[in-house]
Design a protein around this motif. Structure first.
Motif, PDB file in Angstrom:
ATOM      1  N   THR A 195      70.783  30.063  21.614  1.00  0.00           N
ATOM      2  CA  THR A 195      69.454  29.448  21.696  1.00  0.00           C
ATOM      3  C   THR A 195      69.424  28.457  22.852  1.00  0.00           C
ATOM      4  OG1 THR A 195      69.102  29.642  19.313  1.00  0.00           O
ATOM      5  CG2 THR A 195      67.752  28.033  20.499  1.00  0.00           C
ATOM      6  N   ARG A 196      68.398  28.561  23.640  1.00  0.00           N
ATOM      7  CA  ARG A 196      68.222  27.624  24.750  1.00  0.00           C
ATOM      8  C   ARG A 196      67.056  26.688  24.442  1.00  0.00           C
ATOM      9  NH1 ARG A 196      70.972  29.194  29.431  1.00  0.00           N
ATOM     10  NH2 ARG A 196      71.838  31.310  29.308  1.00  0.00           N
ATOM     11  N   PHE A 197      67.200  25.451  24.819  1.00  0.00           N
ATOM     12  CA  PHE A 197      66.123  24.471  24.643  1.00  0.00           C
ATOM     13  C   PHE A 197      66.225  23.440  25.751  1.00  0.00           C
ATOM     14  CE2 PHE A 197      69.732  23.138  22.119  1.00  0.00           C
ATOM     15  CZ  PHE A 197      69.885  21.801  22.436  1.00  0.00           C
ATOM     16  N   THR A 198      65.124  22.809  26.034  1.00  0.00           N
ATOM     17  CA  THR A 198      65.064  21.839  27.117  1.00  0.00           C
ATOM     18  C   THR A 198      64.726  20.446  26.575  1.00  0.00           C
ATOM     19  OG1 THR A 198      62.712  22.162  27.550  1.00  0.00           O
ATOM     20  CG2 THR A 198      64.262  23.633  28.691  1.00  0.00           C
ATOM     21  N   GLY A 199      65.041  19.460  27.374  1.00  0.00           N
ATOM     22  CA  GLY A 199      64.688  18.089  27.009  1.00  0.00           C
ATOM     23  C   GLY A 199      63.193  17.898  26.914  1.00  0.00           C
ATOM     24  N   LEU A 200      62.442  18.575  27.779  1.00  0.00           N
ATOM     25  CA  LEU A 200      60.984  18.460  27.734  1.00  0.00           C
ATOM     26  C   LEU A 200      60.423  19.015  26.430  1.00  0.00           C
ATOM     27  CD1 LEU A 200      59.997  19.435  31.412  1.00  0.00           C
ATOM     28  CD2 LEU A 200      59.914  17.168  30.341  1.00  0.00           C
ATOM     29  N   ALA A 201      61.008  20.118  25.961  1.00  0.00           N
ATOM     30  CA  ALA A 201      60.547  20.704  24.703  1.00  0.00           C
ATOM     31  C   ALA A 201      60.843  19.774  23.533  1.00  0.00           C
ATOM     32  CB  ALA A 201      61.207  22.062  24.490  1.00  0.00           C
ATOM     33  N   LEU A 202      62.034  19.165  23.533  1.00  0.00           N
ATOM     34  CA  LEU A 202      62.381  18.229  22.470  1.00  0.00           C
ATOM     35  C   LEU A 202      61.492  16.996  22.525  1.00  0.00           C
ATOM     36  CD1 LEU A 202      66.286  18.344  22.524  1.00  0.00           C
ATOM     37  CD2 LEU A 202      64.738  19.503  20.939  1.00  0.00           C
ATOM     38  N   ALA A 203      61.223  16.533  23.743  1.00  0.00           N
ATOM     39  CA  ALA A 203      60.366  15.359  23.897  1.00  0.00           C
ATOM     40  C   ALA A 203      58.976  15.619  23.331  1.00  0.00           C
ATOM     41  CB  ALA A 203      60.279  14.961  25.368  1.00  0.00           C
ATOM     42  N   ALA A 204      58.457  16.811  23.600  1.00  0.00           N
ATOM     43  CA  ALA A 204      57.126  17.155  23.095  1.00  0.00           C
ATOM     44  C   ALA A 204      57.136  17.303  21.572  1.00  0.00           C
ATOM     45  CB  ALA A 204      56.639  18.449  23.747  1.00  0.00           C
ATOM     46  N   GLU A 205      58.199  17.878  21.040  1.00  0.00           N
ATOM     47  CA  GLU A 205      58.271  18.098  19.587  1.00  0.00           C
ATOM     48  C   GLU A 205      58.361  16.786  18.814  1.00  0.00           C
ATOM     49  OE1 GLU A 205      61.220  20.092  16.211  1.00  0.00           O
ATOM     50  OE2 GLU A 205      61.642  20.374  18.361  1.00  0.00           O
ATOM     51  N   PHE A 206      59.206  15.864  19.302  1.00  0.00           N
ATOM     52  CA  PHE A 206      59.458  14.629  18.552  1.00  0.00           C
ATOM     53  C   PHE A 206      58.619  13.455  19.046  1.00  0.00           C
ATOM     54  CE2 PHE A 206      63.416  17.067  17.967  1.00  0.00           C
ATOM     55  CZ  PHE A 206      63.497  17.054  16.584  1.00  0.00           C
ATOM     56  N   SER A 227      76.043  23.244  25.141  1.00  0.00           N
ATOM     57  CA  SER A 227      76.452  23.146  26.539  1.00  0.00           C
ATOM     58  C   SER A 227      75.227  22.931  27.413  1.00  0.00           C
ATOM     59  CB  SER A 227      77.173  24.426  26.992  1.00  0.00           C
ATOM     60  OG  SER A 227      78.412  24.568  26.327  1.00  0.00           O
ATOM     61  N   ALA A 228      75.409  22.154  28.458  1.00  0.00           N
ATOM     62  CA  ALA A 228      74.342  21.965  29.429  1.00  0.00           C
ATOM     63  C   ALA A 228      74.350  23.129  30.401  1.00  0.00           C
ATOM     64  CB  ALA A 228      74.530  20.656  30.172  1.00  0.00           C
ATOM     65  N   VAL A 229      73.161  23.604  30.766  1.00  0.00           N
ATOM     66  CA  VAL A 229      73.042  24.732  31.685  1.00  0.00           C
ATOM     67  C   VAL A 229      72.247  24.261  32.900  1.00  0.00           C
ATOM     68  CG1 VAL A 229      72.425  27.164  31.925  1.00  0.00           C
ATOM     69  CG2 VAL A 229      72.954  26.223  29.661  1.00  0.00           C
ATOM     70  N   GLY A 230      72.868  23.453  33.706  1.00  0.00           N
ATOM     71  CA  GLY A 230      72.236  22.965  34.927  1.00  0.00           C
ATOM     72  C   GLY A 230      70.882  22.348  34.649  1.00  0.00           C
ATOM     73  N   THR A 231      69.915  22.774  35.424  1.00  0.00           N
ATOM     74  CA  THR A 231      68.554  22.246  35.261  1.00  0.00           C
ATOM     75  C   THR A 231      67.741  23.052  34.259  1.00  0.00           C
ATOM     76  OG1 THR A 231      67.791  23.604  37.120  1.00  0.00           O
ATOM     77  CG2 THR A 231      68.536  21.361  37.618  1.00  0.00           C
ATOM     78  N   ARG A 232      68.373  24.061  33.649  1.00  0.00           N
ATOM     79  CA  ARG A 232      67.638  24.933  32.729  1.00  0.00           C
ATOM     80  C   ARG A 232      67.677  24.429  31.290  1.00  0.00           C
ATOM     81  NH1 ARG A 232      70.190  30.640  33.631  1.00  0.00           N
ATOM     82  NH2 ARG A 232      72.075  29.343  33.781  1.00  0.00           N
ATOM     83  N   GLY A 233      68.326  23.318  31.064  1.00  0.00           N
ATOM     84  CA  GLY A 233      68.342  22.755  29.718  1.00  0.00           C
ATOM     85  C   GLY A 233      69.694  22.866  29.061  1.00  0.00           C
ATOM     86  N   HIS A 234      69.698  23.306  27.794  1.00  0.00           N
ATOM     87  CA  HIS A 234      70.910  23.376  27.007  1.00  0.00           C
ATOM     88  C   HIS A 234      70.941  24.686  26.235  1.00  0.00           C
ATOM     89  CE1 HIS A 234      69.861  19.106  27.588  1.00  0.00           C
ATOM     90  NE2 HIS A 234      71.153  18.932  27.703  1.00  0.00           N
ATOM     91  N   VAL A 235      72.144  25.090  25.894  1.00  0.00           N
ATOM     92  CA  VAL A 235      72.316  26.326  25.139  1.00  0.00           C
ATOM     93  C   VAL A 235      73.275  26.052  23.988  1.00  0.00           C
ATOM     94  CG1 VAL A 235      74.224  27.124  26.603  1.00  0.00           C
ATOM     95  CG2 VAL A 235      72.893  28.779  25.266  1.00  0.00           C
ATOM     96  N   VAL A 236      73.001  26.652  22.821  1.00  0.00           N
ATOM     97  CA  VAL A 236      73.854  26.498  21.649  1.00  0.00           C
ATOM     98  C   VAL A 236      75.072  27.392  21.808  1.00  0.00           C
ATOM     99  CG1 VAL A 236      73.997  26.776  19.151  1.00  0.00           C
ATOM    100  CG2 VAL A 236      71.871  25.958  20.206  1.00  0.00           C
ATOM    101  N   ARG A 237      76.241  26.802  21.601  1.00  0.00           N
ATOM    102  CA  ARG A 237      77.484  27.567  21.731  1.00  0.00           C
ATOM    103  C   ARG A 237      77.706  28.446  20.510  1.00  0.00           C
ATOM    104  NH1 ARG A 237      81.428  25.599  25.329  1.00  0.00           N
ATOM    105  NH2 ARG A 237      83.033  26.249  23.846  1.00  0.00           N
ATOM    106  N   ASN A 238      78.508  29.466  20.687  1.00  0.00           N
ATOM    107  CA  ASN A 238      78.835  30.394  19.609  1.00  0.00           C
ATOM    108  C   ASN A 238      79.995  29.812  18.806  1.00  0.00           C
ATOM    109  OD1 ASN A 238      79.051  32.564  17.937  1.00  0.00           O
ATOM    110  ND2 ASN A 238      80.192  33.840  19.396  1.00  0.00           N
ATOM    111  N   CYS A 239      79.674  28.795  18.016  1.00  0.00           N
ATOM    112  CA  CYS A 239      80.699  28.132  17.214  1.00  0.00           C
ATOM    113  C   CYS A 239      80.041  27.522  15.996  1.00  0.00           C
ATOM    114  CB  CYS A 239      81.424  27.065  18.024  1.00  0.00           C
ATOM    115  SG  CYS A 239      80.311  25.791  18.657  1.00  0.00           S
TER     116      CYS A 239
END
Length: 253
Positions: A195-206, A227-239
């Motif tokens: 799952t990928r999500f961005t800081g902007l999306a979290l900011a809007a949600e909360f 994990s951080a994915v450069g400027t594309r936000g974050h991705v949930v690791r398979n763990c």
């Protein structure tokens, strides 16, 4: 009844003539009073320790605007601030003047004002937010803020949204539960691996700013579940995360 106009006998001594105290003596007493005030020593205690006249100390304390001996400086500042909030001098949502400015006005140390503000914060009368450009804002204890931010305004009319203490940590816990998910067989977490999500999306949600959203994700990155994915936000690791909160191994989804 008539006053006796008979002159006094000539052998009575004249009444003592009042003379003002020498200015240097008054200055020394004022200096001692100011020093005692800075150390939270009451007028009565100062008089007992130094044998200075209590009445003189009391009058100079009142003339110099020092809080009377009957209460501590902390209580004095707390009462003043609470009264100003109650009478609308400091309305709900107003960012209070800096502690240094209040201290200078009330002739106390800045630390005394900070302690008084902390006391008011414990009762829900003010919100304390540490950091540059922040401080204390008036709250309504009967209507506490909802959500993660509270709208405030400064004396010049500028409006701001302050993040409530503990908000970032609470959002981190929400994200962690979404990622680690329920443990029952056949169920999946709301944020499965990849799952990928961005800081902007979290900011809007909360309803917070992107910087706060990024801060909320940082502990999850350190735990290894995001994990951080450069400027594309974050991705949930398979763990999956163990019950003690330590991330188990895995690959980025």
């Amino acid at each position: 009844m008539m006053l006796d106009s008979t002159p006094p006998p000539p052998d009575l001594p004249p009444l003592p003539r009042w003379r003002p105290l020498p200015q240097d003596y008054v200055d020394q007493v004022r200096a001692a009073l100011s020093n005692a005030h800075a150390q939270n020593i009451s007028v009565a205690d100062l008089a007992a320790r130094t044998a200075l006249p209590f009445r003189l100390l009391r009058e100079l304390a009142l003339l110099d605007g020092i809080e009377p001996y009957s209460a501590s400086r902390h209580d004095y500042v707390t009462r003043v601030l609470r009264a100003r909030i109650a009478d609308g001098t400091y309305p709900t949502g107003l960012v209070l003047p800096p502690a240094s400015a209040i201290a200078a006005e009330l002739k106390v140390q800045k630390q005394v004002v900070s302690h008084a503000l902390q006391s008011l914060a414990w009762t829900g009368a003010v919100l304390l937010v540490r950091g540059t450009g922040r401080g204390a804002a008036v709250l309504d204890p009967e209507h506490p803020p909802r959500g993660y931010t509270v709208p405030v305004h400064r004396s010049n009319g500028k409006e701001e949204n302050w993040l409530l203490p503990g908000a970032v940590e609470h959002i981190t816990d929400i994200l962690r539960s979404r990622i680690t998910g329920p443990q029952e067989p056949g169920t999946h977490p709301p944020y499965p691996p990849g799952t990928r999500f961005t800081g902007l999306a979290l900011a809007a949600e909360f309803g917070i700013n992107p910087t706060a959203a990024t801060r909320a994700v940082q502990p999850l990155i350190r735990e290894g579940i995001v994990s951080a994915v450069g400027t594309r936000g974050h991705v949930v690791r398979n763990c999956r995360t163990a019950t003690d909160g330590r991330a188990l191994g895995g690959q980025v989804g």
